[in-house]
Design an enzyme around this catalytic site. Sequence first.
Site, PDB file in Angstrom:
ATOM      1  N   SER A  91      35.367  38.051  31.947  1.00  0.00           N
ATOM      2  CA  SER A  91      36.105  38.037  33.216  1.00  0.00           C
ATOM      3  C   SER A  91      35.593  39.083  34.189  1.00  0.00           C
ATOM      4  O   SER A  91      36.227  39.331  35.210  1.00  0.00           O
ATOM      5  CB  SER A  91      37.587  38.253  32.946  1.00  0.00           C
ATOM      6  OG  SER A  91      37.729  39.395  32.164  1.00  0.00           O
ATOM      7  N   THR A 193      40.089  41.653  34.135  1.00  0.00           N
ATOM      8  CA  THR A 193      39.622  42.445  35.276  1.00  0.00           C
ATOM      9  C   THR A 193      39.658  43.919  34.902  1.00  0.00           C
ATOM     10  O   THR A 193      40.640  44.376  34.325  1.00  0.00           O
ATOM     11  CB  THR A 193      40.599  42.245  36.450  1.00  0.00           C
ATOM     12  OG1 THR A 193      40.496  40.909  36.878  1.00  0.00           O
ATOM     13  CG2 THR A 193      40.332  43.190  37.591  1.00  0.00           C
ATOM     14  N   THR A 211      35.862  42.106  39.056  1.00  0.00           N
ATOM     15  CA  THR A 211      36.282  40.927  38.300  1.00  0.00           C
ATOM     16  C   THR A 211      35.443  39.711  38.658  1.00  0.00           C
ATOM     17  O   THR A 211      34.833  39.659  39.732  1.00  0.00           O
ATOM     18  CB  THR A 211      37.763  40.594  38.616  1.00  0.00           C
ATOM     19  OG1 THR A 211      38.216  39.554  37.765  1.00  0.00           O
ATOM     20  CG2 THR A 211      37.949  40.137  40.055  1.00  0.00           C
ATOM     21  N   ARG A 221      37.575  30.608  46.047  1.00  0.00           N
ATOM     22  CA  ARG A 221      38.809  31.373  45.847  1.00  0.00           C
ATOM     23  C   ARG A 221      38.488  32.872  45.684  1.00  0.00           C
ATOM     24  O   ARG A 221      37.574  33.264  44.968  1.00  0.00           O
ATOM     25  CB  ARG A 221      39.529  30.851  44.613  1.00  0.00           C
ATOM     26  CG  ARG A 221      40.869  31.548  44.313  1.00  0.00           C
ATOM     27  CD  ARG A 221      40.707  32.658  43.300  1.00  0.00           C
ATOM     28  NE  ARG A 221      41.993  33.194  42.867  1.00  0.00           N
ATOM     29  CZ  ARG A 221      42.128  34.306  42.153  1.00  0.00           C
ATOM     30  NH1 ARG A 221      41.073  34.994  41.785  1.00  0.00           N
ATOM     31  NH2 ARG A 221      43.309  34.734  41.796  1.00  0.00           N
ATOM     32  N   GLY A 223      40.572  36.566  44.854  1.00  0.00           N
ATOM     33  CA  GLY A 223      41.840  37.083  44.335  1.00  0.00           C
ATOM     34  C   GLY A 223      42.235  38.398  44.975  1.00  0.00           C
ATOM     35  O   GLY A 223      41.798  38.739  46.083  1.00  0.00           O
ATOM     36  N   THR A 244      46.078  43.886  37.731  1.00  0.00           N
ATOM     37  CA  THR A 244      45.379  42.809  37.035  1.00  0.00           C
ATOM     38  C   THR A 244      46.357  41.652  36.864  1.00  0.00           C
ATOM     39  O   THR A 244      47.557  41.814  37.019  1.00  0.00           O
ATOM     40  CB  THR A 244      44.834  43.287  35.666  1.00  0.00           C
ATOM     41  OG1 THR A 244      44.117  42.221  35.046  1.00  0.00           O
ATOM     42  CG2 THR A 244      45.936  43.744  34.744  1.00  0.00           C
ATOM     43  N   GLY A 245      45.821  40.476  36.568  1.00  0.00           N
ATOM     44  CA  GLY A 245      46.681  39.320  36.397  1.00  0.00           C
ATOM     45  C   GLY A 245      46.494  38.329  37.522  1.00  0.00           C
ATOM     46  O   GLY A 245      45.429  38.284  38.150  1.00  0.00           O
ATOM     47  N   GLY A 247      46.175  37.086  40.745  1.00  0.00           N
ATOM     48  CA  GLY A 247      45.948  37.785  42.007  1.00  0.00           C
ATOM     49  C   GLY A 247      46.807  37.299  43.157  1.00  0.00           C
ATOM     50  O   GLY A 247      47.210  38.097  44.015  1.00  0.00           O
TER      51      GLY A 247
END
Length: 334
Positions: A91, A193, A211, A221, A223, A244-245, A247
């Site tokens: 990632s 990330t 990331t 896309r 984030g 993180t997670g 976005g």
Amino acid sequence: MNRRKFIKNASLTGAGLAVGSTLINCSEDNTKDKQTALNTNVKAKLPLVIATWHVENATAKAMEVLEAGGNALDAVEQGCMIEEANEKGQSVGKGGLPDRDGHVTLDACIMDKNGNCGAVVYLKDITHAVSVAKKVMEETPHVMLAGSGAKEFAISKGFEPEDLLTEASKKAWEEWKIKSEYKPIINIENHDTIGMLAIDKNGDISGACTTSGLAYKMAGRVGDSPIIGSGLFVDNEIGGCVATGLGEEVVKTVGSFLVVELMRQGKSPQEACEEAIGRIVNKPNSNYKDFQVGYIAVNKKGETGSYSIHQWFSMTKFQDGINEQIQSDYYNKS
Ligand code: SD4
């Protein structure tokens, strides 16, 4: 080590920092007040590095820079570069999982003690996106470069283009294409990330975030990770935060800026991360059960905090000779 074998709970990190193990014996009702009071009077041991997830090699590199007298900015860059070059991490950087069309596209940003920042979005074919972001900050009048412009800029600065799609990531993409289902999944390898914050020996703070974004995202896309204020924010007077997670949810709440502003209002890093997660999960009709977001933060005193929506988010922290993975406390206990 497996991500799930954690060392201790993040809610104790501020206390551990201040007084070692003595607070662990506090009774539950007054623990928080005592932690706050004690932390106020104790100076953190510097330098200090924290990062999202389990990235002990990255924090070790950053600490090596800091121990040698390097500044926090160089430390976070070099720490993040370790994960960008790690092809096993799917990632970040080389070996990152591609978008749905098979292109690996990177997002990164960096921010220094003076509030200077640089970012790249939708960068292809260059492994060290964080270093390109640093060059944008240091050698252009701009904050953010995108796509082909970012790549051309990187090449003009001597970065070598290379194919970032490894055999393993290509295979994973080909398997994904059979069903082509896009669901942001909680805490699997597409949520790695790296966001890193460091305080150097002078007490100055910098941060970086890098990331390949969500696996199998739509082409184009971008984030939260390269967006200053969302994936990262640093205010050297107050502290810093990285996210993180998913976005999209971080961008909608300008998460990292929010955490730093909450710390400015007097909240501890832990309390600020918890409130920022609260802003996401308490929205009307929030479908937070379906996605993960995690924050880590540090304040000027060197207190740290981390919090996520779901279990299994962790922070790696290197301080005073100890480089450890710390389990994050989390919202969804149901
Ligand atoms: C993004 N926040 O692009 C990133 C993804 C992430 O671990 O954190 N992955 O939305």
